[in-house]
Design a protein around this motif. Structure first.
Motif, PDB file in Angstrom:
ATOM      1  N   LYS A  45       0.818  -1.205   0.000  1.00 33.73           N
ATOM      2  CA  LYS A  45       0.000   0.000   0.000  1.00 33.73           C
ATOM      3  C   LYS A  45       0.855   1.260   0.000  1.00 33.73           C
ATOM      4  O   LYS A  45       0.512   2.248  -0.615  1.00 33.73           O
ATOM      5  CB  LYS A  45      -0.908   0.023   1.236  1.00 33.73           C
ATOM      6  CG  LYS A  45      -1.661   1.321   1.386  1.00 33.73           C
ATOM      7  CD  LYS A  45      -2.462   1.366   2.647  1.00 33.73           C
ATOM      8  CE  LYS A  45      -3.123   2.724   2.777  1.00 33.73           C
ATOM      9  NZ  LYS A  45      -3.894   2.872   3.996  1.00 33.73           N
ATOM     10  N   PHE A  46       1.982   1.244   0.693  1.00 35.01           N
ATOM     11  CA  PHE A  46       2.681   2.478   0.988  1.00 35.01           C
ATOM     12  C   PHE A  46       3.864   2.728   0.059  1.00 35.01           C
ATOM     13  O   PHE A  46       4.598   1.823  -0.301  1.00 35.01           O
ATOM     14  CB  PHE A  46       3.174   2.466   2.440  1.00 35.01           C
ATOM     15  CG  PHE A  46       2.058   2.389   3.434  1.00 35.01           C
ATOM     16  CD1 PHE A  46       1.090   3.384   3.479  1.00 35.01           C
ATOM     17  CD2 PHE A  46       1.964   1.338   4.320  1.00 35.01           C
ATOM     18  CE1 PHE A  46       0.058   3.326   4.391  1.00 35.01           C
ATOM     19  CE2 PHE A  46       0.926   1.274   5.232  1.00 35.01           C
ATOM     20  CZ  PHE A  46      -0.030   2.274   5.266  1.00 35.01           C
ATOM     21  N   GLU A  53       5.479   5.887   7.048  1.00 31.99           N
ATOM     22  CA  GLU A  53       4.074   6.266   6.853  1.00 31.99           C
ATOM     23  C   GLU A  53       3.413   6.626   8.177  1.00 31.99           C
ATOM     24  O   GLU A  53       2.695   7.623   8.279  1.00 31.99           O
ATOM     25  CB  GLU A  53       3.313   5.108   6.193  1.00 31.99           C
ATOM     26  CG  GLU A  53       3.668   4.881   4.753  1.00 31.99           C
ATOM     27  CD  GLU A  53       3.089   5.938   3.841  1.00 31.99           C
ATOM     28  OE1 GLU A  53       1.905   6.277   4.001  1.00 31.99           O
ATOM     29  OE2 GLU A  53       3.822   6.433   2.985  1.00 31.99           O
ATOM     30  N   ARG A  77      -1.031  -3.880   6.422  1.00 33.16           N
ATOM     31  CA  ARG A  77      -0.810  -2.580   5.822  1.00 33.16           C
ATOM     32  C   ARG A  77      -1.052  -2.541   4.317  1.00 33.16           C
ATOM     33  O   ARG A  77      -0.596  -1.633   3.630  1.00 33.16           O
ATOM     34  CB  ARG A  77       0.608  -2.104   6.121  1.00 33.16           C
ATOM     35  CG  ARG A  77       1.712  -2.908   5.465  1.00 33.16           C
ATOM     36  CD  ARG A  77       3.081  -2.343   5.882  1.00 33.16           C
ATOM     37  NE  ARG A  77       4.174  -2.936   5.147  1.00 33.16           N
ATOM     38  CZ  ARG A  77       4.823  -4.007   5.513  1.00 33.16           C
ATOM     39  NH1 ARG A  77       4.463  -4.636   6.606  1.00 33.16           N
ATOM     40  NH2 ARG A  77       5.821  -4.467   4.804  1.00 33.16           N
ATOM     41  N   LYS A  79      -3.712  -2.586   0.905  1.00 40.02           N
ATOM     42  CA  LYS A  79      -5.065  -2.167   0.554  1.00 40.02           C
ATOM     43  C   LYS A  79      -5.997  -3.376   0.491  1.00 40.02           C
ATOM     44  O   LYS A  79      -5.572  -4.507   0.398  1.00 40.02           O
ATOM     45  CB  LYS A  79      -5.060  -1.468  -0.806  1.00 40.02           C
ATOM     46  CG  LYS A  79      -4.390  -0.117  -0.819  1.00 40.02           C
ATOM     47  CD  LYS A  79      -4.452   0.481  -2.211  1.00 40.02           C
ATOM     48  CE  LYS A  79      -3.773   1.833  -2.253  1.00 40.02           C
ATOM     49  NZ  LYS A  79      -3.771   2.401  -3.616  1.00 40.02           N
ATOM     50  N   SER A  84      -7.957  -0.507   6.545  1.00 37.57           N
ATOM     51  CA  SER A  84      -6.583  -0.156   6.196  1.00 37.57           C
ATOM     52  C   SER A  84      -6.396   1.332   5.934  1.00 37.57           C
ATOM     53  O   SER A  84      -5.267   1.804   5.856  1.00 37.57           O
ATOM     54  CB  SER A  84      -6.123  -0.956   4.971  1.00 37.57           C
ATOM     55  OG  SER A  84      -6.961  -0.685   3.864  1.00 37.57           O
ATOM     56  N   GLU A  85      -7.484   2.092   5.791  1.00 37.56           N
ATOM     57  CA  GLU A  85      -7.360   3.530   5.561  1.00 37.56           C
ATOM     58  C   GLU A  85      -7.283   4.327   6.856  1.00 37.56           C
ATOM     59  O   GLU A  85      -7.175   5.561   6.824  1.00 37.56           O
ATOM     60  CB  GLU A  85      -8.547   4.019   4.723  1.00 37.56           C
ATOM     61  CG  GLU A  85      -8.571   3.487   3.292  1.00 37.56           C
ATOM     62  CD  GLU A  85      -7.314   3.874   2.509  1.00 37.56           C
ATOM     63  OE1 GLU A  85      -6.903   5.048   2.578  1.00 37.56           O
ATOM     64  OE2 GLU A  85      -6.736   2.998   1.860  1.00 37.56           O
ATOM     65  N   ASN A  88      -4.059   6.616   7.068  1.00 43.35           N
ATOM     66  CA  ASN A  88      -3.631   7.187   5.795  1.00 43.35           C
ATOM     67  C   ASN A  88      -3.395   8.692   5.966  1.00 43.35           C
ATOM     68  O   ASN A  88      -4.333   9.460   6.142  1.00 43.35           O
ATOM     69  CB  ASN A  88      -4.704   6.931   4.739  1.00 43.35           C
ATOM     70  CG  ASN A  88      -4.323   7.480   3.380  1.00 43.35           C
ATOM     71  OD1 ASN A  88      -3.226   7.998   3.191  1.00 43.35           O
ATOM     72  ND2 ASN A  88      -5.233   7.366   2.434  1.00 43.35           N
ATOM     73  N   ARG A  90      -2.599  10.768   3.839  1.00 37.98           N
ATOM     74  CA  ARG A  90      -2.906  11.539   2.636  1.00 37.98           C
ATOM     75  C   ARG A  90      -4.346  12.085   2.612  1.00 37.98           C
ATOM     76  O   ARG A  90      -4.714  12.806   1.707  1.00 37.98           O
ATOM     77  CB  ARG A  90      -2.673  10.675   1.397  1.00 37.98           C
ATOM     78  CG  ARG A  90      -1.219  10.244   1.236  1.00 37.98           C
ATOM     79  CD  ARG A  90      -1.046   9.269   0.075  1.00 37.98           C
ATOM     80  NE  ARG A  90       0.337   8.834  -0.045  1.00 37.98           N
ATOM     81  CZ  ARG A  90       0.883   7.855   0.651  1.00 37.98           C
ATOM     82  NH1 ARG A  90       0.159   7.201   1.536  1.00 37.98           N
ATOM     83  NH2 ARG A  90       2.149   7.524   0.499  1.00 37.98           N
TER      84      ARG A  90
END
Length: 229
Positions: A45-46, A53, A77, A79, A84-85, A88, A90
């Motif tokens: 994911k990262f 992260e 970790r 998606k 899992s969000e 985040n 972002r």
């Protein structure tokens, strides 16, 4: 750490199932459900490593996550999972919510803060400010501030309510919820003091329970496709 061992074991079992599904079947599954892509093809994911992260999340939102929580999320970790969000960095909104603990309410009462101020009072985590000066002045006088404010990450907002991952206090790591106005009451000298807080489901789960259930659900969903050609 039982939670870490349990989730690690479930992830391993899921990866074994994934390894037994052929490439074309995986593509067909992803065509039906894009959320499965990172799980079936084991893409990360990262962009940065996980510790980077999490550090970015903590710095951006001015919050400290427990080592236990970070270690569990580290193996969870990718998606595709419904939780899992949660970390985040972002996202465009500020996901941290604060509530007064009962201990803090008791302190405010002892300092003579009015019922109406306690009922209307809150701490804005994004600005790091209380909305009522008298409450902020009391808070600043207290040398030991641990767990006076309860920090939560809100997620899965729907129909006027939302889930809350509680980060500290007696309910640490439990997933509660609120409906933008949930209250508890504390009776002192015959007076009823109301304060805004989170609620707990009748059958409360920790975030670790919910992650485990999530992995099991996905594993059961894709198991019938093992060795399908």
């Amino acid at each position: 750490m039982q939670e870490l061992e349990k989730i690690s074991k479930l992830i391993t079992e899921l990866k074994i199932v994934v390894s037994k599904i052929d490439f074309d079947t995986k593509k067909n599954l992803v065509a039906k459900n894009k959320n499965l892509q990172d799980i079936l093809f084991e893409s990360t994911k990262f962009y940065y490593n996980f510790s980077g992260e999490i550090k970015l999340f903590e710095e951006k939102f001015n919050v400290i996550l427990s080592e236990k929580l970070k270690r569990v999320i580290e193996i969870f970790r990718t998606k595709g999972y419904s939780h899992s969000e949660l970390f985040n960095h972002r996202i465009s909104y500020h996901p941290i919510e604060c509530f007064f603990s009962l201990e803090f309410v008791k302190i405010l009462i002892n300092f003579g803060i009015s019922k109406s101020d306690i009922e209307d009072g809150y701490f804005d985590h994004e600005t790091q400010k209380f909305n009522i000066v008298a409450i902020e002045e009391v808070y600043n006088q207290i040398p030991q501030k641990d767990n006076l404010l309860i920090y939560c990450i809100f997620f899965a907002e729907c129909c006027g309510g939302r889930n809350l991952l509680i980060l500290n206090g007696d309910d640490e790591n439990v997933v509660g919820y609120d409906n933008h106005g949930a209250e508890k009451e504390y009776i002192y000298n015959g007076e009823i003091y109301s304060y805004t807080t989170y609620l707990l489901h009748e059958k409360s789960q920790t975030i670790f329970d919910m992650i485990s259930d999530d992995i099991i659900m996905i594993k059961e969903k894709i198991e019938p496709y093992i060795n399908v050609y």
